[in-house]
Design an enzyme around this catalytic site. Sequence first.
Site, mmCIF file in Angstrom:
data_model
loop_
_atom_site.group_PDB
_atom_site.id
_atom_site.type_symbol
_atom_site.label_atom_id
_atom_site.label_comp_id
_atom_site.label_asym_id
_atom_site.label_seq_id
_atom_site.Cartn_x
_atom_site.Cartn_y
_atom_site.Cartn_z
ATOM 1 N N ASP A 1 0.899 -1.275 0.048
ATOM 2 C CA ASP A 1 0.171 -0.113 -0.102
ATOM 3 C C ASP A 1 0.938 1.323 0.242
ATOM 4 O O ASP A 1 1.314 1.805 0.986
ATOM 5 C CB ASP A 1 -0.934 0.012 1.188
ATOM 6 C CG ASP A 1 -1.840 1.217 1.394
ATOM 7 O OD1 ASP A 1 -2.253 1.467 0.138
ATOM 8 O OD2 ASP A 1 -2.327 1.485 2.475
ATOM 9 N N GLU B 1 -3.254 10.163 -1.402
ATOM 10 C CA GLU B 1 -4.075 9.145 -1.031
ATOM 11 C C GLU B 1 -4.391 9.154 0.426
ATOM 12 O O GLU B 1 -5.392 9.290 0.888
ATOM 13 C CB GLU B 1 -3.844 7.816 -1.429
ATOM 14 C CG GLU B 1 -5.565 7.071 -1.686
ATOM 15 C CD GLU B 1 -5.407 6.225 -0.636
ATOM 16 O OE1 GLU B 1 -6.682 5.825 -0.312
ATOM 17 O OE2 GLU B 1 -4.549 5.945 0.174
ATOM 18 N N GLU C 1 -5.049 -0.854 -5.611
ATOM 19 C CA GLU C 1 -4.804 -0.509 -4.226
ATOM 20 C C GLU C 1 -4.156 -1.833 -3.488
ATOM 21 O O GLU C 1 -4.234 -2.827 -4.184
ATOM 22 C CB GLU C 1 -6.186 0.037 -3.714
ATOM 23 C CG GLU C 1 -6.289 1.534 -3.410
ATOM 24 C CD GLU C 1 -5.441 2.065 -2.330
ATOM 25 O OE1 GLU C 1 -4.594 1.215 -1.830
ATOM 26 O OE2 GLU C 1 -5.141 3.191 -1.959
ATOM 27 N N HIS D 1 -0.907 -0.834 6.764
ATOM 28 C CA HIS D 1 -0.755 0.257 7.553
ATOM 29 C C HIS D 1 0.162 -0.045 8.666
ATOM 30 O O HIS D 1 -0.015 0.834 9.768
ATOM 31 C CB HIS D 1 -1.989 0.930 7.948
ATOM 32 C CG HIS D 1 -2.606 1.693 6.776
ATOM 33 N ND1 HIS D 1 -3.816 2.533 7.003
ATOM 34 C CD2 HIS D 1 -2.328 1.746 5.560
ATOM 35 C CE1 HIS D 1 -4.202 2.920 5.809
ATOM 36 N NE2 HIS D 1 -3.480 2.603 4.885
#
Length: 915
Positions: free
Chosen positions: A220, A254, A281, A354
């Site tokens: 990501d 983004e 993505e 993340h």
Amino acid sequence: MAQSDAPPVLKQRHPTHLPSDTSSTVLHDVDDDTLSHTEEKKPLLTNKPLPTRHLLKAAPTWLYYIGFLTLLFAAAFQAHYTLPAPVSELYNPTTGQAQFAEGNVRRIVKHMSEQIGYRIVGTEQDLETQTYLLAEIKSLEKQAEMQALRGVDGLPKFETWVQVADGSHQFDFMSKAVMKMYTNMTNIIVRLSCGPECDKNAILLNGHYDTTLGSPGAVDDALPIGVMLEIIRIMSQRPAPKMNSVIFLFNGGEESLQDASHSFITNHELKDKVKAVINLEGCGTAGPEILFQANSRPMVEAYGRVPYPHGTVMGNDLFATGVILSDTDFRQFVEYGKLTGLDMAVYKNSYLYHTHLDVEEHTEQGLPQHMGENTLALTTYLADNISLEDLDKTSSVVYFDVFGLFFVMYSMKAATIAHIALGLLALWTVVIGASRPTFRSVGSVFCSCIAALLMPIITASGLQMLGSSMVWFTHEWYSLVIFGPLSAFGIFLVQYVAHDSKASHGANELSTLSGIQMLYTIALVLGTSVGLASSYFLAMYSLFASIALIYNHQRAQARSHGSGAQNVATATVAYGTYFVASALQTPYFTYLAFSLLDLVVPLTGRTGVDAPVDNVMAVITGFGIFSFSPAIMALAHRFGHKVLKRILVGLAVAQLAILLISSATLPVYDIMHPKRVLIQHLRNLTSGESLLHVAHADPGPILPYVAEVEAIFNAKATFRSGSQHPDDWNSVYPFSQFLDSYVVDTTTYIRAHTTNKTIANSDKPLTELIEDAPKLVAENIQYDSLTGIRSMTVLCTHPNYIWTVSSFDANVVSWSLNIPVPSKEKFHYVVRNAGGYRSDGWRLDLSYHVEDAAVGAEDRLRVELTAMETEGFGKDTERELKGSGDIGVLRQIVKTRPNYVTLTYFSSVVSTFHL
């Protein structure tokens, strides 16, 4: 419902005085697949329990069927998780043509995620990434030029733009309205075309090169960036597109809430050329990439041509509900560009999404090849074959892949016709006697479904009482083991209660199997009537149940012919019927269930501390257990109450044992399935406080880690409710609404570790020594006493700080944001600003109604300004007080992080201004 057929014609050795309704006759119809040839001819007219020899026959019956289901499960697993072999050669050794090479993509991903690292908008790494990408693009352009020099004709025209722009947009997320401003937001754009004819219309490929606060962003979103660069390499060395140009957008913002994509689609000179979008993505690090959003039938048809299709409209419908707390740039292209297109993402193993673990080495082998070959095939087809003029924008389309082998797509109109046909087929099976549903059997199947969903909540409550919430978190399939037995118990308990002791076992079997068919057919009718595209899933269950019943009817008629009877079917279920019912339905559902578990289980680690995740997983598991093989409910009646009772006892014992063992032995988190903890060192320049905020993103245990933090700073943490202090985490608004904090005062620690004696001995707040803090000033202040409107120009300066957030309460009349004022009443506004490297300020013109006319021009606007420091983000540093020495608070946090924790950490300052 259907009436029972007349009894079969029996040989003379049986009693001749038989009841006219076989549903009230207790016939142990264990068919010819189970009993011996002699026994199959002798229906037993008795209400007594099965003899011992028949009980013994139950074991192999169950084992064979469970074994068959296990094989189907394994086949679905293999189909779901198989990825293509990675390719390392840039050119096909046989043809010499450029080919997609995973090795080349990994080189780019590794450089971006490890050499550059955390690419936060506004940091030096942001600028470094832009420089790197432009160099890579220039190199690709030179390679294409070399091909032309070698005499290769018809190569595409290669153009590059760098867009730097300011703008604003409203971003509604998590039930909050966020006013977004951006300054110096950077995009890098490449276009490949055949010239003016192709330039009229374009397909847009989008990927973002920035990362979020806690991650180096290998998947990501460095992976899509690498895929796009590799596609540019290949397409720039092939003949030019025949119909449409291809635009590659490397967008720079983004994670700051989709600023860069908004900038492109609203400001760039190419925006009106774009007619369709493919958004790439990543929210995981493994498994196949999935098509999870689509809004155009021609685009979905085009996706059907990719070599490894993977996607279902069920994902589209699920995403539309808002249950999935994520969003992508696809939103900006649809909302502001009115584009049709596809949204594709990596989603498996999102435990690392993340986090600091999203690095190239954790990206599964074959994943870049899968995404790359699919995207290349899709882009090539669209560029050469599809007219992009007037693409229809609709969600009324059904699509799904079949084990990744091929893709099925049809309109909702066609689905409606097919579903009507399935309903008529179900009715026909009733008319011919193949299906014999009763209100009792349909009701029992429905109640079994409810029990399957709700019974596992008892296990969830048990886990919570034992202090073992989320012990299923570290592996997606753990939830099946932990919640599955009680779900199955609920299913069989209802069937135990619903078993009609006045009817034969065979009659119970057949009516239950018929009840399954009817329940799914009714659900299909309801789903179709509201236009639910995902109702294709219900159609499969209705279809396969009907096929199984027709198969059973044919077998029964064959047996009747063999015994001398003509066209008479007994109320029995042939053993093979269960295999027919499950042969396709079970593996397809399993294939889908893997996707659901892969998505939902890791997601529970970031849904907030108040989310009832144990109950959620209990219900989802119950749905999976019920849907895996509904025919097993009919099989449960095959040997009567006694066998059913033993099954229930076994499941209850197994559930108790699993509950106790799992709560005692399973860790909630581990290195590769970590707990997400947010750390903010917040310096309040108004109050003088220097506080460390510790928050977490799931309801799992946090106090052990808080105790470690307390030991590091030799200070006691206090709990601080997010609802009572909503501005504590304004830096990450609107995610802040989920964050309660454990707060540690770091003042004592800083004074104890500084080498600056003035700081150590001073009684002044440490925040007074912070230099170049963000500031707000008001200029051009005007007040109209007739209208009661006060106007001003707000100027913000924030040298070396990023991501400012301004919050205030006002009845705003107008402003300079390119956003309609969302309320005509007093409203709580949160304005987030993000900018490229060295964007050190912004301006906002604002007019608002003064509440108290007596105060008039002196009714000042109270604004709280939060700004994030540029240090940190993977470099384990933060801005320190001048001459203070080695006192980094975040440095200590990162250095002492336990391996079961992943950190999202940053330093912020906050000030209150009255303008």
